[in-house]
Motif scaffolding. Structure first.
Motif, short mmCIF file in Angstrom:
data_model
loop_
_atom_site.label_atom_id
_atom_site.label_comp_id
_atom_site.label_asym_id
_atom_site.label_seq_id
_atom_site.Cartn_x
_atom_site.Cartn_y
_atom_site.Cartn_z
N VAL A 29 -39.57 -57.69 -79.30
CA VAL A 29 -38.53 -56.87 -79.94
C VAL A 29 -37.48 -57.75 -80.60
O VAL A 29 -37.09 -57.52 -81.75
N ILE B 12 -38.37 -47.04 -79.54
CA ILE B 12 -37.41 -47.47 -78.53
C ILE B 12 -36.01 -47.03 -78.93
O ILE B 12 -35.75 -46.72 -80.08
N SER C 69 -38.55 -62.09 -76.44
CA SER C 69 -39.34 -60.86 -76.48
C SER C 69 -39.81 -60.55 -77.89
O SER C 69 -39.22 -61.01 -78.88
N GLU D 245 -43.59 -53.70 -73.94
CA GLU D 245 -42.22 -53.56 -74.44
C GLU D 245 -42.02 -52.23 -75.17
O GLU D 245 -40.91 -51.69 -75.22
N GLY E 85 -46.12 -57.22 -78.53
CA GLY E 85 -45.12 -56.45 -77.81
C GLY E 85 -45.69 -55.22 -77.13
O GLY E 85 -45.32 -54.89 -76.00
#
Length: 203
Positions: free
Chosen positions: A84, A196, A82, A146, A141
């Motif tokens: 992240v 996040i 990913s 994400e 992302g």
């Protein structure tokens, strides 16, 4: 023993490596062509044959070292995982507690670039490449859902500014901060910039 005759590319590589080592030991201000020549057992004239001035040699040596770290950054950001995870790996590696090799050189370059336009251009270009690489993955992302980010380049600027500042504190001032604290701060900053939860970043 007869000296080994090196090709042009090999000789330049040798000179650049030696220059990086001498700058790390002496700093840019005290660096001399003669230092590199003495270490390698060659003449000043040979060094100047490959790099016509001390300023060009210093700029080329800095670019040589910084580009090696840029290659590693690109490897981290191209992993099959990913965005992240890739960003966290890159930021932690780039942090002053990570394994990036040229922090002392960056600090020397920042100081010398104020008066040296050749080094200023080289350092500025490399700095923009770092930011562009991070911004590209941030954009990926965001596109993948994400996280949400309207301005990836601004995020890249803020993250690298934080890391650069921490580097000065840790390298130049020997700030009494633990590696764990530094890495925790970088995680917090990245999570905040991406919007996040910390648990999502570290999970």
């Amino acid at each position: 023993m007869a000296s080994v005759r090196l090709g042009v590319a090999e000789r330049r590589e040798e000179l650049l490596r030696a220059t990086v080592e001498q700058i790390e030991v002496r700093g840019v201000a005290a660096f001399r062509i003669a230092d590199v020549a003495a270490v390698l057992g060659v003449s000043n004239a040979l060094v100047l044959y490959h790099f016509s001035t001390k300023e060009k040699l210093i700029a080329a040596a800095f670019a040589h070292a910084a580009e090696a770290d840029l290659v590693q950054l690109r490897k981290l950001l191209s992993r099959r995982t990913s965005a992240v995870r890739r960003l966290r790996a890159a930021v932690r590696w780039y942090a002053p507690t990570g394994r990036a090799k040229v922090w002392r050189l960056w600090i020397e370059a920042w100081a010398a670039a104020v008066r040296d336009p050749v080094l200023r251009n080289v350092a500025g270009d490399l700095d923009q490449q770092w930011k562009a690489e991070l911004a590209e993955v941030i954009e990926e992302g965001a596109a993948a859902g994400e996280f949400h980010c309207d301005d990836p380049m601004s995020v890249a600027w803020r993250l690298t500014a934080l890391l650069d500042g921490l580097t000065v504190q840790m390298t130049s001032y020997a700030a009494p901060l633990s590696h764990a604290t530094m890495l925790a701060w970088t995680d917090e900053a990245l999570a905040r910039e991406l919007g996040i939860d910390h648990a999502v970043l570290t999970g």
